[in-house]
Design an enzyme around this catalytic site. Structure first.
Site, PDB file in Angstrom:
ATOM      1  N   CYS A 383       0.831  -1.205   0.000  1.00  0.00           N
ATOM      2  CA  CYS A 383       0.000   0.000   0.000  1.00  0.00           C
ATOM      3  C   CYS A 383       0.871   1.264   0.000  1.00  0.00           C
ATOM      4  CB  CYS A 383      -1.003  -0.035   1.137  1.00  0.00           C
ATOM      5  SG  CYS A 383      -2.492   0.886   0.711  1.00  0.00           S
ATOM      6  N   HIS A 509      -3.492  -5.078   0.395  1.00  0.00           N
ATOM      7  CA  HIS A 509      -2.893  -5.545   1.655  1.00  0.00           C
ATOM      8  C   HIS A 509      -2.934  -7.070   1.717  1.00  0.00           C
ATOM      9  CE1 HIS A 509      -2.678  -1.652   3.854  1.00  0.00           C
ATOM     10  NE2 HIS A 509      -3.662  -1.311   3.050  1.00  0.00           N
ATOM     11  N   GLU A 511      -1.440  -8.919   3.635  1.00  0.00           N
ATOM     12  CA  GLU A 511      -1.342  -9.431   5.016  1.00  0.00           C
ATOM     13  C   GLU A 511      -2.699  -9.789   5.607  1.00  0.00           C
ATOM     14  OE1 GLU A 511      -0.973  -6.333   4.083  1.00  0.00           O
ATOM     15  OE2 GLU A 511      -1.528  -4.866   5.630  1.00  0.00           O
TER      16      GLU A 511
HETATM   17  N1  GLN Z   1      -2.178   6.845   2.223  1.00  0.00           N
HETATM   18  C1  GLN Z   1      -2.218   6.017   1.051  1.00  0.00           C
HETATM   19  C2  GLN Z   1      -3.559   6.124   0.325  1.00  0.00           C
HETATM   20  O1  GLN Z   1      -4.517   6.579   0.880  1.00  0.00           O
HETATM   21  C3  GLN Z   1      -1.896   4.578   1.400  1.00  0.00           C
HETATM   22  C4  GLN Z   1      -2.910   3.948   2.285  1.00  0.00           C
HETATM   23  C5  GLN Z   1      -2.391   2.726   2.996  1.00  0.00           C
HETATM   24  O2  GLN Z   1      -1.199   2.472   3.043  1.00  0.00           O
HETATM   25  N2  GLN Z   1      -3.270   1.953   3.600  1.00  0.00           N
HETATM   26  O3  GLN Z   1      -3.677   5.739  -0.789  1.00  0.00           O
END
Ligand code: GLN
Length: 545
Positions: A383, A509, A511
């Site tokens: 992410c 994600h 995970e």
């Molecule tokens: N801040 C970034 C976004 O909003 C990544 C979000 C995250 O890592 N969960 O796209």
């Protein structure tokens, strides 16, 4: 009382003495034992706080926000339930005071209460019972409920009252109560003290709830004397008093409580027939207890003071260990400390940059990606860790020196990470994110395809920003492959470098979907690449000697 096709039974787990005793793991372990004995199990977490859900909460306070398949942002305990049950849950499995009150007030505004005075009893308690009963599927046979906080907290009172009423309504043998307590060991001879347990039980009793089981947390196993004493003072049969000691791995807790006969005890109380526990984790436990290899992986984040903020990553690593026998030693590196000095990364075999929000710590994450790329150290970005890899590549390879995400620099000349056009003007903090499980299309003949062996995968998301489509061609002409994208082909989901197979990052994600017997493929790849890297380094060192 009938619900759906079959009668549901309930086990409610409360906490006494203090928080942090591992109530979530005990609840998960009980769920695991029942689910692997042929029962259809659902688990509910009650969070007595006023927040509607965990979505807006700072990871510093409650740890990681766990994202469910349906996009609900929930308490991290839901992650443990999913991992121990090997089953996906929904937002209905997390009940908060915020959800309950919102519903009650909305009903009141619609006039559903027909002019009556709306009160905690019965209106709020009825809404709580409705939610507990509707959690789970039609096939659910047993719902296990974990009540957050400790008994006696003002915030949890309406929940305890609702649960007391449920035992009454459901009738004999339908609802079991368990209490998690602490048995401290005091003095030179480490005498086990039962007073805190006695006090918690009497608090619970004063609310009309009489426990059937006690899970006593202590450093050493409960002595026969302690067990007798607790039984005498609390009226819980000795068989219902379970000793829970500190475990090296949370995945050995089900077996720990199974050995003490918890399953037979529960089966007796709830009149279950023929429960035979099928232990699928014995190999897993062996690998965790005696790993053949080990690697050291840096986790570069900004919430590193609280390891719970990255719980699903740590669990994903332990799933890898359980399946491969490669232990993972995590080196927590605060991204703010990286700046230009990358010495803390010198002794690691791999780097994980997890997700995050806000600018603080971002430059350190960019430096971590640069270090990995330049030194060919295995890298996994998740992410925000995917986005910082994009920013790093833009700045240092594409020579777009001021490239950034528009989340961090609204005026950057090169917003390589940006809101997609239809999202512009979105400013509110809740509900605007791309959340939950979505299909990801994997490109053939890529590292990602080798890792997944599939053209379509489902992964969970929680982000607002995306790779800016205007720059994709430039990246791809200079050594990046976007090897995964969304179904429309608009959002980039996976990034890899063409000149190696140990650098990969995902917008999703991975995970959150990692399970003990099905570890996250990306974490597994990172660990295996780290082991290969470590061995290469050892060969280099021995040649130089
Ligand atoms: N801040 C970034 C976004 O909003 C990544 C979000 C995250 O890592 N969960 O796209």
């Amino acid at each position: 009382m009938h619900h759906g096709l079959c009668e549901v039974q309930y086990i409610v787990i409360f906490g006494g003495v203090m928080s942090g005793l591992g109530k979530g793991i005990i609840t998960s372990s009980l769920s695991h034992l029942l689910a692997n004995s042929g029962k259809k199990v659902s688990v509910v977490k009650i969070d007595p706080y006023l927040n509607y859900d965990a979505g807006t909460m700072n990871p510093y306070q409650h740890g990681e926000v766990f994202v469910l398949e349906d996009g609900n942002e929930s308490d991290l305990d839901l992650g443990n339930y999913e991992r121990f049950l090997d089953q996906s849950l929904t937002g209905d499995n997390n009940i908060t005071t915020g959800k309950v009150y919102k519903e009650v007030i909305e009903k009141e505004r619609r006039g559903d209460y027909l002019g009556s005075t709306v009160q905690i009893i019965p209106h709020v308690t009825n809404e709580i019972k409705r939610r507990i009963r509707k959690a789970g599927l039609d096939s659910t046979e047993i719902t296990i409920i974990e009540v957050g906080g400790t008994v006696g907290d003002i915030e949890s009172m309406p929940f305890l009252e609702a649960i007391r009423q449920m035992r009454h309504e459901e009738g004999d043998g339908k609802v079991l109560f368990g209490l998690v307590t602490l048995v401290p060991e005091i003095g030179g001879n480490l005498e086990q003290k039962t007073k805190p347990t006695q006090h918690s039980v009497s608090t619970l009793r004063s609310l009309g709830i009489i426990p059937d089981m006690i899970f006593a947390r202590s450093n050493n196993p409960l002595s026969p004397d302690t067990r007798k004493k607790i039984s005498l003072f609390t009226d819980v049969q000795e068989k219902g008093i379970i000793s829970v000691t500190n475990a090296k791995s949370i995945y050995s807790v089900p077996e720990m409580i199974y050995r003490q006969g918890i399953l037979d005890y529960v089966a007796g109380k709830l009149q279950f027939q023929n429960l035979v526990f099928n232990d699928k984790w014995s190999m897993f436990r062996k690998n965790v207890a005696n790993p053949a290899e080990s690697v050291k992986i840096a986790v570069v984040g900004k919430y590193t003071e609280l390891e719970d903020a990255y719980m699903s990553h740590s669990e994903a690593f332990s799933h890898v260990t359980g399946n491969t026998g490669i232990a993972v030693k995590t080196k927590w590196v605060h991204s703010d400390t990286l700046k230009e000095n990358t010495d803390t990364l010198k002794d690691v075999d791999g780097i994980l940059v997890p997700g995050g929000f806000g600018y603080r710590g971002v430059e350190g994450k960019v430096i971590a990606a640069k270090y990995a790329r330049e030194n060919r150290v295995p890298y996994l970005g998740i992410c925000l860790g995917f986005q910082t890899a994009v920013i790093e590549f833009a700045r240092n390879v594409l020579a777009l020196h001021s490239a950034n995400s528009s989340e961090f620099d609204r005026k950057t000349p090169d917003p390589v990470i940006d809101l997609l056009p239809e999202q512009e003007g979105v400013v509110s903090k809740g509900g605007t994110m791309r959340l939950g499980e979505k299909n990801v299309i994997v490109k053939e003949n890529t590292l990602a395809y080798r890792i997944y062996g599939s053209k379509v995968i489902q992964e969970r998301h929680r982000h607002r920003f995306e790779v800016n489509p205007r720059y994709i061609k430039r990246f791809e002409e200079n050594g990046v492959v976007f090897s995964g994208c969304d179904e429309e082909g608009v959002r980039m989901e996976i990034l890899e470098l063409t000149d190696r197979d140990n650098f990969i990052a995902s917008q999703y994600h991975s995970e959150f979907k990692s399970r003990p017997l099905a570890p996250s493929r990306l974490h597994k790849h990172l660990v295996e690449s780290s082991l290969a890297f470590k061995k290469e380094q050892e060969v280099k060192v021995s040649r130089n000697l």
